[in-house]
Design a protein around this motif. Sequence first.
Motif, short mmCIF file in Angstrom:
data_model
loop_
_atom_site.label_atom_id
_atom_site.label_comp_id
_atom_site.label_asym_id
_atom_site.label_seq_id
_atom_site.Cartn_x
_atom_site.Cartn_y
_atom_site.Cartn_z
N PHE A 270 39.86 38.97 45.17
CA PHE A 270 41.29 39.54 45.84
C PHE A 270 40.76 41.22 46.32
CE2 PHE A 270 42.17 39.32 41.18
CZ PHE A 270 42.70 37.87 40.98
N GLU A 271 42.09 40.98 46.91
CA GLU A 271 41.68 42.46 47.70
C GLU A 271 41.16 43.44 46.64
OE1 GLU A 271 46.34 42.02 46.91
OE2 GLU A 271 44.36 40.68 47.36
N GLN A 272 40.99 44.68 47.58
CA GLN A 272 40.30 46.08 46.34
C GLN A 272 41.42 46.99 45.69
OE1 GLN A 272 37.18 47.72 46.59
NE2 GLN A 272 37.62 48.48 45.08
N ALA A 273 42.67 47.08 46.11
CA ALA A 273 43.75 47.59 45.00
C ALA A 273 44.05 46.64 43.68
CB ALA A 273 44.72 47.73 45.61
N ALA A 274 43.23 44.95 43.88
CA ALA A 274 43.41 43.97 43.01
C ALA A 274 42.88 44.19 42.36
CB ALA A 274 44.67 42.99 43.85
N ARG A 275 41.62 44.18 42.75
CA ARG A 275 39.98 44.32 41.82
C ARG A 275 40.01 45.88 41.05
NH1 ARG A 275 37.20 43.53 47.31
NH2 ARG A 275 36.29 45.54 47.12
N ASP A 276 40.85 46.92 41.31
CA ASP A 276 40.33 47.73 40.64
C ASP A 276 41.38 47.43 39.84
OD1 ASP A 276 38.95 49.19 42.58
OD2 ASP A 276 40.58 50.21 43.71
N ALA A 277 42.64 47.06 39.98
CA ALA A 277 43.29 47.20 38.82
C ALA A 277 42.74 46.22 37.46
CB ALA A 277 44.46 46.20 39.11
N VAL A 278 41.95 45.78 38.28
CA VAL A 278 41.56 44.52 36.56
C VAL A 278 40.49 45.60 36.18
CG1 VAL A 278 39.72 42.57 36.35
CG2 VAL A 278 41.58 42.39 38.11
N TYR A 279 39.55 46.01 36.93
CA TYR A 279 38.81 46.77 36.31
C TYR A 279 39.23 48.29 35.74
CZ TYR A 279 35.05 44.93 39.12
OH TYR A 279 33.70 44.44 39.68
N ARG A 280 40.58 48.89 35.96
CA ARG A 280 40.76 49.51 35.08
C ARG A 280 41.75 48.97 33.95
NH1 ARG A 280 46.68 51.16 37.09
NH2 ARG A 280 47.37 52.85 35.91
N ALA A 281 41.46 47.64 33.98
CA ALA A 281 41.89 47.13 32.47
C ALA A 281 41.05 47.03 30.95
CB ALA A 281 43.23 45.73 32.45
N MET A 282 40.26 47.03 32.38
CA MET A 282 38.95 46.72 31.38
C MET A 282 38.37 48.51 30.93
SD MET A 282 36.60 44.05 33.13
CE MET A 282 37.69 42.62 33.06
N PHE A 283 38.18 49.52 31.61
CA PHE A 283 37.82 50.44 31.00
C PHE A 283 38.66 51.48 29.95
CE2 PHE A 283 35.17 49.73 35.83
CZ PHE A 283 33.95 49.45 35.08
N THR A 284 39.76 51.05 30.51
CA THR A 284 41.08 52.08 30.17
C THR A 284 41.86 51.61 28.39
OG1 THR A 284 42.99 51.11 30.99
CG2 THR A 284 41.34 52.93 31.82
N ARG A 285 41.50 50.45 28.80
CA ARG A 285 41.12 49.12 27.20
C ARG A 285 40.91 50.05 25.65
NH1 ARG A 285 38.87 47.41 23.61
NH2 ARG A 285 37.23 47.84 24.93
N LEU B 110 27.12 52.94 40.57
CA LEU B 110 27.73 53.08 40.59
C LEU B 110 28.74 52.85 39.04
CD1 LEU B 110 28.09 48.95 41.48
CD2 LEU B 110 28.86 51.27 42.89
N ASN B 111 28.20 53.44 37.89
CA ASN B 111 28.29 53.62 36.84
C ASN B 111 29.67 55.04 37.27
OD1 ASN B 111 29.06 54.05 34.02
ND2 ASN B 111 27.15 54.54 33.66
N GLY B 112 29.75 56.07 37.18
CA GLY B 112 30.86 56.79 37.51
C GLY B 112 32.18 57.04 38.29
N PHE B 113 30.96 56.26 39.36
CA PHE B 113 32.15 55.38 40.92
C PHE B 113 33.11 55.23 40.48
CE2 PHE B 113 32.19 53.16 44.65
CZ PHE B 113 33.13 53.95 45.75
N VAL B 114 32.32 54.09 39.87
CA VAL B 114 33.75 52.26 40.35
C VAL B 114 34.88 52.49 38.30
CG1 VAL B 114 33.74 50.16 38.91
CG2 VAL B 114 31.74 50.54 40.98
N VAL B 115 34.13 53.15 37.45
CA VAL B 115 35.18 53.33 37.10
C VAL B 115 36.70 55.26 37.22
CG1 VAL B 115 35.62 55.26 34.05
CG2 VAL B 115 33.49 53.72 35.06
N GLU B 116 35.85 55.61 37.93
CA GLU B 116 36.58 56.11 39.46
C GLU B 116 37.84 56.45 40.15
OE1 GLU B 116 36.28 60.16 42.18
OE2 GLU B 116 34.64 59.10 40.61
#
Lengths: 297, 297
Positions: free
Chosen positions: B13-28, B237-243
């Motif tokens: 996916f493009e970056q924004a869509a990838r971020d959305a997937v991670y965001r669901a995982m990190f903020t669930r 990556l830990n902090g950066f990706v979550v951020e």
Amino acid sequence: MPEAMTAPMGDGFEQAARDAVYRAMFTRRDVRSHFLPTPLEDEVLAQLLLAAHHAPSVGFMQPWNFIVIRDAARRAEVRDLFLAAREQELPAVVEERQALYRKLKLEGICESALNICITCDRERSKGSPLGRWHNPEMDLYSTVCAVQNFWLAARAEGVGVGWVSIIEPKALKNLLSIPEHVTPIAYLCVGRVSEFAPKPDLETHGWGRRLPLPDLIMSETFGGQGEAPLKSTASRLNGFVVERACAADQRVAPAVPQREPPNEASALSFNSRNFDDASASLASQAGSGTWPAMVLK
Amino acid sequence: MPEAMTAPMGDGFEQAARDAVYRAMFTRRDVRSHFLPTPLEDEVLAQLLLAAHHAPSVGFMQPWNFIVIRDAARRAEVRDLFLAAREQELPAVVEERQALYRKLKLEGICESALNICITCDRERSKGSPLGRWHNPEMDLYSTVCAVQNFWLAARAEGVGVGWVSIIEPKALKNLLSIPEHVTPIAYLCVGRVSEFAPKPDLETHGWGRRLPLPDLIMSETFGGQGEAPLKSTASRLNGFVVERACAADQRVAPAVPQREPPNEASALSFNSRNFDDASASLASQAGSGTWPAMVLK
């Protein structure tokens, strides 16, 4: 406390972000046939593991470990375990499906960039079994949640994942030196792919079809009737939601799917007439004329 | 075949869509305390079920059913099962943690908009046990994948989900008329919420901490050393990706989290000093000074 700090934080994502989450789910595939020899960057793999590590776990137990397997000789041994297990499983399949079973490509152990075995350490929360007294298998389920996070993140990153379950677990434990108190949950083939198939392979090859969601919804008790409005909404949304979520994948969206002839490894003949029939059936299940083109992308 | 139709379809996916997937995982979150009395629209619930229904399943078996439970009296009975089970589980917890265990809010059965029991029909693929001969529990695991899809989609929609596993499964089966060959996998409290907590409740209340991901990565065999570059990348990556993934959630992002005093139901006192310590520890694990503010949003 400033107003901004007490603003409600229970909102959902904006539409595009919601769509991205659904898109990962709807276009995720159990990949067997389309692995490329390209290596997988540590940068990407680390993100997939980070996603897995943020799965829910019973009692915040985080019982998972991630064994990264790259060695070709070890992978060849795992593949031998698969081949032996497939021969053992075959007789359990009803006779009229055995020929189809034999033709299915069910793993990409050696041709994927790497393998990962996700395990569950059943003793990690010794002394604090929150949520496991009545349901001790909850740690196994937590680890499966980590697998699914890994799989969805991989789809978003353009990385294919295939879960190999045709394997004798004791032999696998032995090969990977997994101790008694640790359970291997998922053996995954992981790597870059040439494509994500438009539908699950087992659907394409006629092994099964996606069940109509409304038939799976029950009310209050098992088998309970009711929830008619919900079922009707589920029917109506089916094509529409899949369409919207997958819109970004429509760089190549023929109304009737065009595919390369299957290669020898996945040698089932591809019958486009059956494919069309299946699509039409899905469209009628979904109550939406737009479904076939969409689900096929 | 036109060029466009043979274009590679294995991209991410493009970056924004990838971020959305991670965001669901990190903020669930596993939600217990923040349910609102607001009803949940069928339109939204149907989408969550559609997400669940697109989970992977062994042999494309789709063994799941979704029992929607709204009736207040039935829910009160389920809650009684929980209360009894909690008393039974308590003695299994080491003594010094029993007081903390008692104070934890572990379910939202009656105050959430509705409950859903996701079950696994173990006989759905009778005669075609593809992938289950050596690992018969794969159908249970498939159903867990459906639970995780439901949970992530719910996060994206702003819907809270809490998985109640402190319950006697036979009593639950009896109450919901679940037949012998069907296994209840997850009993979920589902509904709109006032907030998604910045961290898992069990972390906030000192029951556990997130383990450092590099410690969970192994190479080639269980306990195998190696994968130093991958571990180092995971750390970095830990902090950066979550951020990045959670940036969209930073409408309210104090450097040190501000929270309302806990209500009586979740009556653990909130010790901001411990909270800071935990953040600092996480930051040092992650090797990133930006981690604390980020993980806390």
